[in-house]
Design an enzyme around this catalytic site. Structure first.
Site, PDB file in Angstrom:
ATOM      1  CD  GLU A 185      -2.979  -0.962   2.337  1.00 25.16           C
ATOM      2  OE1 GLU A 185      -2.881  -0.029   3.142  1.00 25.16           O
ATOM      3  OE2 GLU A 185      -3.926  -1.753   2.338  1.00 25.16           O
ATOM      4  CD  GLU A 192      -3.490  -5.806   4.120  1.00 27.60           C
ATOM      5  OE1 GLU A 192      -4.316  -4.972   4.559  1.00 27.60           O
ATOM      6  OE2 GLU A 192      -2.266  -5.659   4.203  1.00 27.60           O
TER       7      GLU A 192
HETATM    8  C1  PNW Z   1      -4.189  -1.954   5.641  1.00 24.89           C
HETATM    9  N1  PNW Z   1      -8.237   2.802   3.961  1.00 24.89           N
HETATM   10  O1  PNW Z   1      -4.222  -0.571   5.811  1.00 24.89           O
HETATM   11  C2  PNW Z   1      -2.791  -2.377   6.045  1.00 24.89           C
HETATM   12  O2  PNW Z   1      -2.064  -2.965   5.007  1.00 24.89           O
HETATM   13  C3  PNW Z   1      -2.744  -3.210   7.274  1.00 24.89           C
HETATM   14  O3  PNW Z   1      -1.457  -3.136   7.844  1.00 24.89           O
HETATM   15  C4  PNW Z   1      -3.823  -2.791   8.243  1.00 24.89           C
HETATM   16  O4  PNW Z   1      -3.718  -3.410   9.483  1.00 24.89           O
HETATM   17  C5  PNW Z   1      -5.164  -3.098   7.585  1.00 24.89           C
HETATM   18  O5  PNW Z   1      -5.264  -2.513   6.307  1.00 24.89           O
HETATM   19  C6  PNW Z   1      -6.370  -2.686   8.405  1.00 24.89           C
HETATM   20  O6  PNW Z   1      -6.412  -1.290   8.543  1.00 24.89           O
HETATM   21  C7  PNW Z   1      -5.262   0.215   5.353  1.00 24.89           C
HETATM   22  O7  PNW Z   1      -8.326   3.940   4.434  1.00 24.89           O
HETATM   23  C8  PNW Z   1      -5.330   1.512   5.822  1.00 24.89           C
HETATM   24  O8  PNW Z   1      -9.033   2.389   3.082  1.00 24.89           O
HETATM   25  C9  PNW Z   1      -6.303   2.371   5.356  1.00 24.89           C
HETATM   26  C10 PNW Z   1      -7.225   1.925   4.415  1.00 24.89           C
HETATM   27  C11 PNW Z   1      -7.163   0.632   3.949  1.00 24.89           C
HETATM   28  C12 PNW Z   1      -6.179  -0.227   4.425  1.00 24.89           C
END
Ligand code: PNW
Length: 439
Positions: free
Chosen positions: A166, A346
């Site tokens: 990401e 994920e």
């Molecule tokens: C991911 N959004 O982060 C990460 O890859 C993980 O480390 C994290 O624990 C997981 O999702 C859950 O949050 C994100 O705003 C952060 O859409 C933000 C977003 C999506 C995924």
């Protein structure tokens, strides 16, 4: 309801990342990362939580491997901590750091689970941050050196590599909102960081080709963007929003060009546009073997360029629960960039789990969420999307960055005071899905 059967050999998996589960922050020569420093800074994380101990996976990895085997997992996606391999982000690799991952990977093979390793899940060595971090072009070259060291040590036993987890979240949370490390709020810096992350990705792809062996691709969190109403203004705003959320990261890798609308919007004087050197896009568009998609939420964009909420949200306020978004994003990337082999690295939901007196954890909301999203995944596969695997986020409850330990994303409950693992209802359910190869 009749059974939804998945393709033979479908890669049922689960995902984690190093800083969120490992703990052992000072062991075996590990250096500090930006997240050690950020999470220790007062006011940055909920309750002041840090990843210092986390789920203690560094010491309990054998038990966690047995847990994965008992669930029947066929694929495990984890990340390698850069500061365990290069404590200062430079120079000869730290053998004890490499040895940990070799033991983990060998343990996966012994249990018939395919390893999928992410090279960077946000834990930049603090020493590199002190030299400018991702704002410095040189950090991309440091990353390529680190990747090369990892490929040479572990490349013979990892079939699938992911470069960056990401990049968008580093850009948006690390440099726009500032609620992730390094905690900056500087849009001009943010998009230069985006370019350097892309450059680092391309250099790592080339390093793997030079080292020989294995497949590699990026891990992108993609947001299907929908207009909030049917005005032409909302349609135009949605198009640009999609540029910043999706095409900024997909286009350079798969087409060798940044999206022109985004470049125009940033302007010729932006640090990013000025920072794109001749030859960079050729590096960034080095052919990849697969695209890893992470899907959590859709976005609804208004004529004014803001967003509105259309579906029930989860404990993570940014997440709207919309399983059709999974179908839409998978079919869209296949249409616009494919055909390229896809994996979902994920997808998941945080739930307010508690350990009941009878020793069970009832996370039925997570079961519903995963069932509905897997049904959308099945529909996409039926419509021709070349999807090979699915990894639930996450295997274990873990350090959810600025949200700390209160937000629980695992299918396995972690009782932090004792570090005991308890299979939640969703884990029992997922084991059945895997055994049946369907829902
Ligand atoms: C991911 N959004 O982060 C990460 O890859 C993980 O480390 C994290 O624990 C997981 O999702 C859950 O949050 C994100 O705003 C952060 O859409 C933000 C977003 C999506 C995924």
């Amino acid at each position: 309801m009749s059974m939804l059967t998945f393709p033979p050999d479908f890669g049922w998996g689960a995902a984690t990342s190093a800083y969120q589960i490992e703990g052992a922050a000072k062991e075996d020569g590990r250096g500090e990362s930006v997240w050690d420093v950020f999470s220790r800074t007062p006011g940055r994380t909920r309750n002041g939580d840090t990843g210092e101990v986390a789920a203690d996976h560094y010491h309990r990895y054998r038990d966690d491997l047995d847990l994965m085997r008992d669930l029947g997992l066929r694929s495990y996606r984890f990340s390698i901590s850069w500061p365990r391999i290069q404590p200062d982000g430079n120079g000869a690799p730290n053998q004890r750091g490499l040895d940990f991952y070799r033991r983990l990977i060998d343990g996966l093979h012994e249990r018939g689970i395919a390893p999928m390793a992410t090279l960077f899940h946000w834990d930049l060595p603090q020493a590199l941050q002190d030299q400018g971090g991702w704002e410095a072009r040189d950090t991309a070259y440091r990353f390529a050196d680190y990747a090369d060291a990892v490929f040479r040590a572990l490349g013979d036993r990892v079939p699938t590599w992911l470069t960056m987890n990401e990049p968008k979240t580093v850009v948006q949370n690390g440099y726009l909102s500032g609620h992730h490390a390094p905690g900056r709020q500087d849009p001009d810096a943010a998009y230069l960081v985006a370019h350097h992350l892309q450059l680092a990705h391309g250099l790592a792809v080339r390093a793997l080709r030079a080292a020989g062996g294995g497949r590699i691709g990026p891990a992108l969190n993609l947001h299907p963007c929908y207009p909030a109403d049917d005005t032409a203004e909302a349609a135009a705003a949605t198009r640009l929003y999609d540029g910043y959320e999706n095409r900024l990261y997909l286009d350079p890798i798969f087409t060798g060009r940044y999206p022109q609308d985004v470049l125009d919007d940033l302007g010729p004087d932006s640090r990013m546009v000025r920072g794109i050197a001749d030859g960079d896009l050729a590096i960034i568009s080095s052919p990849v073997d697969l695209l890893a998609v992470q899907y959590y939420t859709p976005l609804y964009v208004t004529a004014a360029g803001g967003t509105v909420t259309r579906w029930p949200t989860s404990e993570a306020q940014w997440q709207q629960i919309h399983p059709d978004g999974m179908y839409d994003i998978l079919t869209r990337v296949t249409r616009d960039y494919g055909p390229v082999p896809l994996t979902i690295t994920e997808n998941g939901l945080p739930t307010p789990d508690t350990l009941a007196a009878d020793g069970t954890v009832d996370d039925s909301a997570r079961v519903t969420f995963l069932r509905d999203h897997l049904a959308a995944v099945h529909r996409a596969i039926s419509d021709g999307v070349p999807l090979e695997s699915f990894h639930v986020w996450s295997l274990l409850d873990n350090f959810e960055w600025d949200a700390g330990y209160e937000q629980r994303w695992g299918i396995v409950y972690v009782d932090y005071p004792t570090q005991r693992r308890v299979l939640k209802r969703s884990a029992h359910w997922y084991r059945t899905v895997i055994a049946d190869n369907g829902l």
